[in-house]
Each structure stands twice: as C-alpha cells, then as structure tokens.
Design a protein around this motif. Structure first.
Motif, PDB file in Angstrom:
ATOM      1  N   VAL A 113      -3.949  10.405  50.094  1.00 37.12           N
ATOM      2  CA  VAL A 113      -3.528   9.146  49.475  1.00 37.12           C
ATOM      3  C   VAL A 113      -2.666   9.422  48.252  1.00 37.12           C
ATOM      4  N   ALA A 114      -3.116  10.358  47.409  1.00 35.31           N
ATOM      5  CA  ALA A 114      -2.378  10.674  46.187  1.00 35.31           C
ATOM      6  C   ALA A 114      -0.999  11.233  46.502  1.00 35.31           C
ATOM      7  N   PHE A 115      -0.929  12.133  47.476  1.00 41.54           N
ATOM      8  CA  PHE A 115       0.373  12.719  47.830  1.00 41.54           C
ATOM      9  C   PHE A 115       1.268  11.718  48.558  1.00 41.54           C
ATOM     10  N   SER A 116       0.666  10.789  49.280  1.00 43.28           N
ATOM     11  CA  SER A 116       1.463   9.727  49.905  1.00 43.28           C
ATOM     12  C   SER A 116       2.106   8.840  48.846  1.00 43.28           C
ATOM     13  N   LEU A 117       1.356   8.552  47.797  1.00 40.29           N
ATOM     14  CA  LEU A 117       1.916   7.777  46.693  1.00 40.29           C
ATOM     15  C   LEU A 117       3.031   8.553  45.993  1.00 40.29           C
ATOM     16  N   TYR A 118       2.823   9.844  45.857  1.00 38.75           N
ATOM     17  CA  TYR A 118       3.869  10.697  45.268  1.00 38.75           C
ATOM     18  C   TYR A 118       5.137  10.641  46.116  1.00 38.75           C
ATOM     19  N   GLY A 119       4.982  10.792  47.432  1.00 34.92           N
ATOM     20  CA  GLY A 119       6.132  10.733  48.330  1.00 34.92           C
ATOM     21  C   GLY A 119       6.827   9.390  48.289  1.00 34.92           C
ATOM     22  N   ALA A 120       6.046   8.322  48.190  1.00 33.05           N
ATOM     23  CA  ALA A 120       6.625   6.981  48.124  1.00 33.05           C
ATOM     24  C   ALA A 120       7.446   6.804  46.850  1.00 33.05           C
ATOM     25  N   VAL A 121       6.945   7.352  45.737  1.00 30.94           N
ATOM     26  CA  VAL A 121       7.671   7.252  44.469  1.00 30.94           C
ATOM     27  C   VAL A 121       8.976   8.036  44.543  1.00 30.94           C
ATOM     28  N   VAL A 122       8.947   9.221  45.143  1.00 33.06           N
ATOM     29  CA  VAL A 122      10.160  10.033  45.287  1.00 33.06           C
ATOM     30  C   VAL A 122      11.211   9.289  46.104  1.00 33.06           C
ATOM     31  N   GLY A 123      10.799   8.718  47.234  1.00 30.92           N
ATOM     32  CA  GLY A 123      11.732   7.971  48.068  1.00 30.92           C
ATOM     33  C   GLY A 123      12.273   6.738  47.382  1.00 30.92           C
ATOM     34  N   PHE A 124      11.384   6.013  46.710  1.00 34.30           N
ATOM     35  CA  PHE A 124      11.798   4.801  45.999  1.00 34.30           C
ATOM     36  C   PHE A 124      12.776   5.125  44.878  1.00 34.30           C
ATOM     37  N   ALA A 125      12.489   6.177  44.124  1.00 26.70           N
ATOM     38  CA  ALA A 125      13.337   6.546  42.986  1.00 26.70           C
ATOM     39  C   ALA A 125      14.733   6.947  43.437  1.00 26.70           C
ATOM     40  N   SER A 126      14.824   7.608  44.596  1.00 28.25           N
ATOM     41  CA  SER A 126      16.123   8.049  45.095  1.00 28.25           C
ATOM     42  C   SER A 126      17.061   6.882  45.348  1.00 28.25           C
ATOM     43  N   VAL A 127      16.485   5.752  45.775  1.00 29.95           N
ATOM     44  CA  VAL A 127      17.289   4.561  46.054  1.00 29.95           C
ATOM     45  C   VAL A 127      17.421   3.683  44.816  1.00 29.95           C
ATOM     46  N   PHE A 128      16.336   3.553  44.076  1.00 34.27           N
ATOM     47  CA  PHE A 128      16.278   2.614  42.959  1.00 34.27           C
ATOM     48  C   PHE A 128      17.171   3.030  41.793  1.00 34.27           C
ATOM     49  N   GLY A 129      17.481   4.323  41.673  1.00 30.64           N
ATOM     50  CA  GLY A 129      18.315   4.788  40.570  1.00 30.64           C
ATOM     51  C   GLY A 129      19.665   4.095  40.544  1.00 30.64           C
TER      52      GLY A 129
END
Length: 303
Positions: A137-153
């Motif tokens: 769960v923790a690493f899935s949240l980490y992966g989601a943040v990485v993906g989101f940040a790549s687009v959201f920037g």
C-alpha cells in the motif's frame, strides 16, 4: 514479538511528509519548462543558459542520488532527509530571487543536490517503517505520487505563471516550494523515525568523482556547444568523457573484486530484467523531457 509494538503509530503521517518531498522533487524537474519563456524574457538568457537551468537540476540530482542514499545509511535517514529538505528549500528561495541567469543556474544545481539527499531516504524510510503487509500500500502510494507529479508539474507551472500571484511571475514556480518545504521539514521532526544501517559502508569517493566528471564533460558541451558555435573545447570535453566513463566502469569492477563498496555494482547489468528496465526508463524519461522542453521553449513565440 508483536508487530504493533515494533511499528511506529505515526508511520502513515510520516509517509505523507516524505511523499510531499517526493512530489516537490519530481515536479521541479518539469515545472521549470513552463517558465522558460518568461525567464528568458526577464533575465535575457541565451539558449545555453536556459538549457543549463533545466539540465543543472537533473544532472546534480542524478549524480548525487546514489551517494545520498549511502549517506542516509551511514548517518541516519531522517537526518539526511531533513538536511536535503533544508538545502532544497533554501535553493528554491534563491532560484525565486535570482537576479540573473548565473545565480539561477547555480541555485538549480544546489537544488538538485538537495533533492538527491532527501529523495533516496524516502524509499528507505518506507522500507523500515511498514510491515510486509502494509508495504504494498505504501509503495503504491509512492508510485501514484511519482506518476501524478510527472504530469502535474506542467499544469502547476501554468497555473502559477498565469495567475501571477503577488506579481512574482515565473518566480512562483520556485517560491511555491518554500512554504511546503518548511511545513514538511517541521513535521518531519516529530513524525519521521530515525534509522540507519549498522556496520555502515564507506563512500566510494573515487567512483563519485569519476562519474561526476564524465557526466559533466558530456552534458555541458551538449548544452552549450551549439550556442557557442561548437568551439574546439566542446569536442575536447566530449572526447574526454568517454575514457573517463570507461575508467569509472573499470574502477568499479576492481573495487568489487577487492570486496569493496562500489558506487555502482557493475554486476547489476548482468540481470537482463534490470538492463531492459534501465533502457526503458532511459528512453521514456529522455524522450519525455526533450518533448516538453521542445514544446515549451520552441513553440511559445519567445524563442
């Protein structure tokens, strides 16, 4: 022993703190692309300087990443996370207040080193803070943040520049890190638990030096050579980068044979899955970064 005794009850709040650092770090690798036209207009930068504003951060981050992780193992992950966050926040402030391109480029490099100190600690902190059942769960949240940040920037950069908050213009893409970083830094004091590796390994300083020098000799002329008219020194730098990188690989191999602690274990490349994954990541991030830089810089009407 009962798992609930070993696990820190504040671990999920600590996860929020370290993921905030991850979010800022990845956003800052792309958010600046949106600000390129405004930076060039106000600071009167040339093509080489603009490229160094982008590349300086990524290069410093990439070069310092492995070393940052090793320092966390040696001196404490919480301590290195906080130090990296402090450097990142101060560098972001200097970026936002930069009076000219030289200060901006220098501040971006320091910002990259700060990111290289704090980001490797995130994975380690997750690894030691959660139970095997909670880690997915923790690493899935980490992966989601990485993906989101790549687009959201890109989106956030457009919002900050378009909104022109406090009449700061492009400087907002850097200054936005300051309040978020300060909050994360303060929150990390009570929420993040300290951890380190017992029997710490030594830093491969020669490996760090060889890799850093070879990457700088490769990247700097590629970034500035065209704008300077491809002078002789640019080809000399490119030529020197090759033997230095070969020397780095051979030194790492010898260090491994002597049971040392190499910066980059060459044996990793024997694993076909690792090599294919590395090629895939290199292709994606190289093409993705070039695409956004090309669109934001060459099709804005400011170039």
């Amino acid at each position: 022993m009962n798992e609930t005794i070993l696990l820190d009850p504040r671990r999920w709040w600590a996860l929020v703190v370290v993921l905030a650092a991850t979010l800022m770090s990845i956003i800052d690798s792309s958010i600046v692309n949106v600000a390129i036209p405004s930076i060039q207009l106000e600071l009167h930068t040339n093509t080489a300087q603009i490229q160094l504003v982008v590349v300086g951060y990524i290069l410093a981050y990439a070069v310092g990443l492995v070393t940052g992780g090793r320092l966390g193992d040696m001196f404490g992950r919480k301590r290195m996370f906080q130090l990296g966050m402090l450097v990142f926040v101060l560098a972001s402030l200097f970026c936002g207040l930069a009076p000219g391109p030289v200060i901006l480029i220098f501040s971006r490099v320091i910002q990259g080193f700060g990111s290289a100190l704090m980001v490797p600690q995130v994975i380690s902190i997750i690894q030691v803070s959660f139970s095997p059942r909670e880690k997915p769960v923790a690493f899935s949240l980490y992966g989601a943040v990485v993906g989101f940040a790549s687009v959201f920037g890109q989106i956030l950069g457009g919002i900050l520049i378009g909104g022109n908050f406090l009449d700061f213009g492009w400087r907002n893409v850097f200054l936005v890190n300051v309040p978020i970083g300060v909050l994360a830094l303060v929150a990390s004091v009570p929420l993040v638990r300290e951890s380190r590796v017992e029997g710490t390994k030594k830093l491969d300083l020669i490996g760090v030096g060889l890799l850093t020098l070879s990457l700088v000799l490769l990247t700097y002329p590629l970034s500035t050579g065209e704008d300077a008219g491809w002078p002789l020194w640019s080809f000399i730098c490119l030529a020197l980068a090759i033997p230095l990188f070969v020397a780095f690989v051979r030194y790492e191999q010898r260090l491994t044979l002597r049971s040392g602690d190499p910066l980059l274990p060459i044996s990793l490349f024997i694993d076909r899955r690792f090599t294919l994954g590395l090629i895939t990541a290199l292709t994606f991030y190289g093409a993705n970064a070039a695409f956004f830089f090309h669109n934001d810089y060459f099709y804005t009407g400011w170039a």
